[in-house]
Design an enzyme around this catalytic site. Structure first.
Site, PDB file in Angstrom:
ATOM      1  CG  HIS A 165      30.737   5.192 -17.254  1.00  0.00           C
ATOM      2  ND1 HIS A 165      30.802   6.558 -17.177  1.00  0.00           N
ATOM      3  CD2 HIS A 165      29.416   4.891 -17.343  1.00  0.00           C
ATOM      4  CE1 HIS A 165      29.573   7.075 -17.227  1.00  0.00           C
ATOM      5  NE2 HIS A 165      28.716   6.070 -17.336  1.00  0.00           N
ATOM      6  CG  ASN A 170      27.550  11.842 -12.675  1.00  0.00           C
ATOM      7  OD1 ASN A 170      28.444  12.675 -12.800  1.00  0.00           O
ATOM      8  ND2 ASN A 170      27.670  10.596 -13.119  1.00  0.00           N
ATOM      9  CE1 TYR A 214      22.051  13.245 -16.841  1.00  0.00           C
ATOM     10  CE2 TYR A 214      22.979  12.036 -14.999  1.00  0.00           C
ATOM     11  CZ  TYR A 214      23.065  12.493 -16.300  1.00  0.00           C
ATOM     12  OH  TYR A 214      24.172  12.214 -17.056  1.00  0.00           O
TER      13      TYR A 214
HETATM   14  C1  FCB Z   1      24.093   8.316 -15.708  1.00  0.00           C
HETATM   15  C2  FCB Z   1      25.198   7.524 -16.366  1.00  0.00           C
HETATM   16  C3  FCB Z   1      25.466   7.902 -17.785  1.00  0.00           C
HETATM   17  C4  FCB Z   1      24.194   8.212 -18.544  1.00  0.00           C
HETATM   18  C5  FCB Z   1      23.335   9.176 -17.783  1.00  0.00           C
HETATM   19  C6  FCB Z   1      22.079   9.582 -18.481  1.00  0.00           C
HETATM   20  O1  FCB Z   1      23.536   7.592 -14.665  1.00  0.00           O
HETATM   21  O2  FCB Z   1      26.384   7.660 -15.630  1.00  0.00           O
HETATM   22  O3  FCB Z   1      26.215   6.876 -18.368  1.00  0.00           O
HETATM   23  O4  FCB Z   1      23.545   7.068 -18.884  1.00  0.00           O
HETATM   24  O5  FCB Z   1      23.015   8.639 -16.538  1.00  0.00           O
END
Ligand code: FCB
Length: 482
Positions: free
Chosen positions: A130, A304, A306
């Site tokens: 990570h 992931n 967002y």
């Molecule tokens: C992602 C990352 C994580 C965090 C989130 C908000 O891109 O993997 O570490 O910073 O965004």
């Protein structure tokens, strides 16, 4: 906005039995103790010290002090009731210079973590990378050189042999798009390089590292469940104009297809290879046999998500402004001639990321239709808001609760559409070091008072605990969903 679902009398949506509920963190963002017990420097230690690289000059030196407060954080997880915890191992704790023998004190820390999770019946989900590359490897070329993938394979072998069958799920890489295109292309992340040719080479070497790790994990840990976590997006054109449609196709190519195609179809997308044909060294670093390694069968895909994204061709930015859009001043995709738009009236988080949960559903359906029917875990989803401790000593983060509720509902919509989603990890357990934003953006469901390290559960922590207990969500859709 809570509304009942379109096809149901009851707003309560149950998840399948055994659906995994988790929380996620990452080593550099929470651990601190960067010089303790033999840890070597990582590229984020170096980058965060460059003037102007990180907000307020913040670093991960102390972060959430998780290294010393692990027991307390394990208890927070236990009380939350998660069935899985996603954390990452800091490569420079295991191999301080990125090569050579294992540093036992580094391994011991993760042994204690894994044991503490097991004692609480929480399944460890371990991310091997990570973003905290040992600085010594960056000094030798970092992800731009093939050798780093070889070194990664050795590191993976050490971790797999040490933690072995105690770890339920193995994630090779977190968001290789960020490591390559933000790290070596846009320079917003460590190591802060701005070179498209290097970014493309890093893209390939990261995927190669993933490919090399898979058979190592399988032989060191029989029965290991192995996957990769990608940050994927729903890239939409701002209009039907052919230039905007083509711009969205390029954004999609860079963010999504440059990773999904090699991993699931064993090839790089032709349009992207053509786009980066002049980049030096770019994808000329690809060797025979690499794509076969990169596309080996996996056990799951980590996604992931967002925010959604609306883009136009650079040449049409003025047109978009006249149509009422705000055109983002900073370009997410260097060299793609694409400009991101903010849709007027849509809610945003403290990151300025638009909130649109339906983008998660459409993304998941598309992955199933075009790439894989493997189990999918949402390995990160969450939001930063301007939280504060109120005079009664509470953090009432109703906006985060709404965000989580909408996105968990969107996951349920994907299940209804037949997508094989098997789990959800909230980002993040703790407020933490948010990369180039330092400590200015809080994503946690637990508040961290950074000067003292004190933890305080937020309203969202209690809401998530109840959701996990009920294995259901009260259905909600976001304003402006389409
Ligand atoms: C992602 C990352 C994580 C965090 C989130 C908000 O891109 O993997 O570490 O910073 O965004």
């Amino acid at each position: 906005m809570s509304t009942s679902g379109p096809n149901s009398q009851s707003p309560i949506r149950l998840f399948p039995p055994g659906f995994l509920w988790g929380a996620a963190t990452a080593s550099y963002q929470i651990e601190g103790a960067t010089t303790e017990d033999g840890r070597g420097p990582s590229i984020w230690d170096t980058f965060s010290r460059q003037p102007g690289a990180v907000w307020n000059g913040d670093t991960g030196d102390v972060a959430c002090d998780h290294y010393h407060r692990m027991e307390e954080d394990l208890d927070l997880l236990g009380e939350l009731g998660v069935t899985a915890y996603r954390f990452s191992v800091a490569w420079p704790r295991i191999q301080p210079t990125g090569k050579g023998p294992a540093n036992q004190r580094g391994l011991d820390f993760y042994h204690r973590l894994v044991d503490g999770l097991r004692a609480r019946r929480i399944e460890p989900t371990l991310t091997l990378y990570h973003w905290d590359l040992p600085q010594a490897l960056e000094d030798e070329g970092g992800w731009c050189v093939r050798d780093t993938a070889e070194r990664f394979a050795e590191y993976v072998d050490i971790v797999a042999r040490a933690l072995g069958s105690d770890v339920e799920r193995w994630i090779t890489l977190n968001e290789p798009w960020c490591s390559s295109w933000l790290g070596y292309g846009a320079g917003q992340h460590a190591p802060g390089v701005r070179d498209i040719g290097k970014a493309a080479a890093a893209n390939h070497h990261l995927l190669l590292a993933h490919g090399m790790a898979v058979p190592i994990l399988r032989s060191a840990v029989p029965g290991a469940k192995v996957g990769i976590t990608l940050n994927l997006g729903d890239e939409r054109p701002g209009s039907e104009h052919e230039l905007d449609v083509a711009a969205a196709e390029r954004a999609d190519g860079n963010l999504n297809r440059l990773f999904l195609e090699p991993v699931f179809h064993g090839r790089y997308p032709e349009d992207m290879l053509a786009h980066y044909a002049k980049a030096d060294p770019g994808f000329s670093v690809v060797r025979e046999g690499d794509l076969a390694l990169i596309s080996q069968p996996l056990d799951f895909l980590g996604v992931n998500y967002y925010f959604p994204s609306t883009v136009v061709d650079e040449s049409r930015a003025t047109e978009a402004r006249l149509a009422g859009y705000f055109v983002a001043p900073i370009e997410m995709f260097p060299d793609l001639h694409v400009r991101s738009l903010e849709t007027p009236g849509r809610d945003k988080t403290a990151m300025d990321w638009e909130i649109q949960a339906s983008g998660l559903t459409s993304l998941l359906v598309r992955i199933r239709d075009e790439y894989t029917t493997l189990p999918i875990y949402i390995t990160e989803n969450g939001a930063a808001f301007d939280d504060y401790v109120d005079p009664n000593g509470r953090v009432l983060d109703a906006n985060r609760v709404a965000y989580l509720q909408e996105h968990i509902s969107a996951v349920h919509d994907a299940l209804d559409a037949g997508v094989n989603v098997q789990g959800y990890f909230v980002w993040s357990l703790l407020d933490n070091f948010e990369w180039s934003f330092g400590y200015s953006r809080r994503f946690g469901i637990v508040w961290v008072d950074f000067p003292t390290g004190t933890r305080l559960t937020k309203q969202s922590y209690h809401w998530y605990r109840d959701t996990i207990r009920a294995n259901s969500v009260e259905y909600a859709t976001s304003i402006g969903s389409s």
